[in-house]
Design a protein around this motif. Structure first.
Motif, PDB file in Angstrom:
ATOM      1  N   PHE A 165       0.809  -1.218   0.000  1.00 57.20           N
ATOM      2  CA  PHE A 165       0.000   0.000   0.000  1.00 57.20           C
ATOM      3  C   PHE A 165       0.843   1.269   0.000  1.00 57.20           C
ATOM      4  O   PHE A 165       0.400   2.308  -0.478  1.00 57.20           O
ATOM      5  CB  PHE A 165      -0.970   0.001   1.191  1.00 57.20           C
ATOM      6  N   TRP A 178       2.285   2.239  -3.916  1.00 60.10           N
ATOM      7  CA  TRP A 178       1.200   2.035  -4.872  1.00 60.10           C
ATOM      8  C   TRP A 178       1.549   2.533  -6.275  1.00 60.10           C
ATOM      9  O   TRP A 178       1.049   2.013  -7.260  1.00 60.10           O
ATOM     10  CB  TRP A 178      -0.053   2.736  -4.352  1.00 60.10           C
ATOM     11  N   PHE A 211       2.827   0.053  -9.425  1.00 61.50           N
ATOM     12  CA  PHE A 211       1.864  -1.027  -9.240  1.00 61.50           C
ATOM     13  C   PHE A 211       2.330  -2.390  -9.751  1.00 61.50           C
ATOM     14  O   PHE A 211       2.272  -3.349  -8.992  1.00 61.50           O
ATOM     15  CB  PHE A 211       0.516  -0.647  -9.856  1.00 61.50           C
TER      16      PHE A 211
END
Length: 172
Positions: free
Chosen positions: A57, A60, A63
């Motif tokens: 997280f 991010w 990705f």
């Protein structure tokens, strides 16, 4: 029941011999040590899982790389938990079952394949030797997974044949 490795099977034992007090203490110490190993593996697995989720997280923006890293971390957790489960099985039965080690090896091989594939996919700067080493790593990972999978199938076939032989002797 399956194949199992008995670590003490080659040690001769005399019938009716009583274990010494020292044997009891050594056995107790080994049991405590094995439970400490299981607990340590579980703590490490929890730490890896927490760090993996946090990193997933937090980073991010990258990705595709983050997903690969998260899957890699989760596979490490699964491997650690399987090792802990195998040690617990050893504590309960005093045997080392073969099948869990094959599964752990397959998971580790899949993890290596995933890492090598990610380096090939996202490592646009891989040149020369790095590229060759990554391809070799990928090939070895695939080879390990195939060989361990074949071993797992052979183990299952062997177990079925052993059970069939026992049943045929019992009905004769």
């Amino acid at each position: 029941m399956g194949l199992a490795f008995h670590p003490m099977s080659d040690i001769p034992s005399s019938e009716g011999a009583r274990p010494s007090v020292l044997d009891g203490y050594v056995h107790g110490f080994l049991v405590v040590l094995e439970y400490a190993i299981v607990l340590s593996l579980m703590v490490i697995a929890a730490a890896v899982l927490g760090r993996t989720i946090y990193a997933f997280f937090r980073q991010w923006g990258g990705f595709p790389q983050t997903v690969v890293s998260a899957i890699d971390g989760i596979l490490v957790v699964v491997i650690l938990l399987d090792i802990a489960r195998t040690v617990l099985a050893h504590l309960r039965t005093s045997t080392f079952p073969v099948r869990p080690f094959l599964v752990i090896g397959i998971l580790a091989g899949v993890r290596d394949i995933l890492s090598a594939s990610a380096r090939l996919t996202f490592g646009s700067s891989l040149q020369g030797t790095d590229f060759s080493h990554t391809l070799i790593s990928l090939s070895l990972g695939v080879g390990v997974v195939v060989m361990l999978s074949v071993s797992l199938v052979l183990l299952r076939i062997s177990r079925k044949e052993t059970l069939a032989n026992r049943e045929s002797r019992g009905s004769s």
